[in-house]
Design an enzyme around this catalytic site. Sequence first.
Site, PDB file in Angstrom:
ATOM      1  N   LYS A   1      15.519 126.361  45.249  1.00 23.71           N
ATOM      2  CA  LYS A   1      14.186 126.103  44.712  1.00 23.71           C
ATOM      3  C   LYS A   1      13.258 125.622  45.808  1.00 23.71           C
ATOM      4  O   LYS A   1      13.649 124.811  46.638  1.00 23.71           O
ATOM      5  CB  LYS A   1      14.244 125.017  43.628  1.00 23.71           C
TER       6      LYS A   1
ATOM      7  N   TYR B   1       7.147 125.955  41.223  1.00 23.06           N
ATOM      8  CA  TYR B   1       8.321 126.147  42.058  1.00 23.06           C
ATOM      9  C   TYR B   1       8.850 127.560  41.954  1.00 23.06           C
ATOM     10  O   TYR B   1       8.771 128.208  40.927  1.00 23.06           O
ATOM     11  CB  TYR B   1       9.402 125.105  41.785  1.00 23.06           C
TER      12      TYR B   1
END
Length: 184
Positions: free
Chosen positions: A73, A133
């Site tokens: 991420k 994200y």
Amino acid sequence: MLEVRPLGLDGLLEIVPKRHGDARGFFSETWNAERFAEAGIDLVFVQDNHSYSAAAGVLRGLHYQLPPRAQAKLLRVIRGSLLDVAVDIRSTSPTFGKWEALEISAEKGNQILVPQGFAHGFVTLVPDTEVLYKVTDTYSPEHDRSIRFDDPAIGIEWPAIAGGFQLSDKDRKAPLLGAAEVFA
């Protein structure tokens, strides 16, 4: 141009893209595959996520996906601020069960890269916090897992929030690290 700062756990990075500002505001290139690859970060992101938390104290996590659908991420805050936490859940790692925290804010413009093999979560520090994200694999319910945010074996030092934390049922019922499926 971007600044890459290793954090205390292998693979966990703070990334600070350069901001070009003037009287109108600023411009920042937050993701550029070529520039990131030059910095040793060669990832293919396949999904972008947007999270909004209305109040301070919204705690999301600790989440991860197991292989073969594990996710790296790259997270940034576009409004507000949060304390981001990553926990090493690679069972063969010398830092297994250790955690690292980083304050991320729209004002600072910093980001965190959380590699595969880490459980991830955050708590909002101010109301109206928005997070963007990128992830390297799409969401897979069959591989989705979580660990309790307050597992005493991990010992995360979450900030004190007036009124306490707001949690989802999933996060409230998450297993402790010792009972969770982790990365082999």
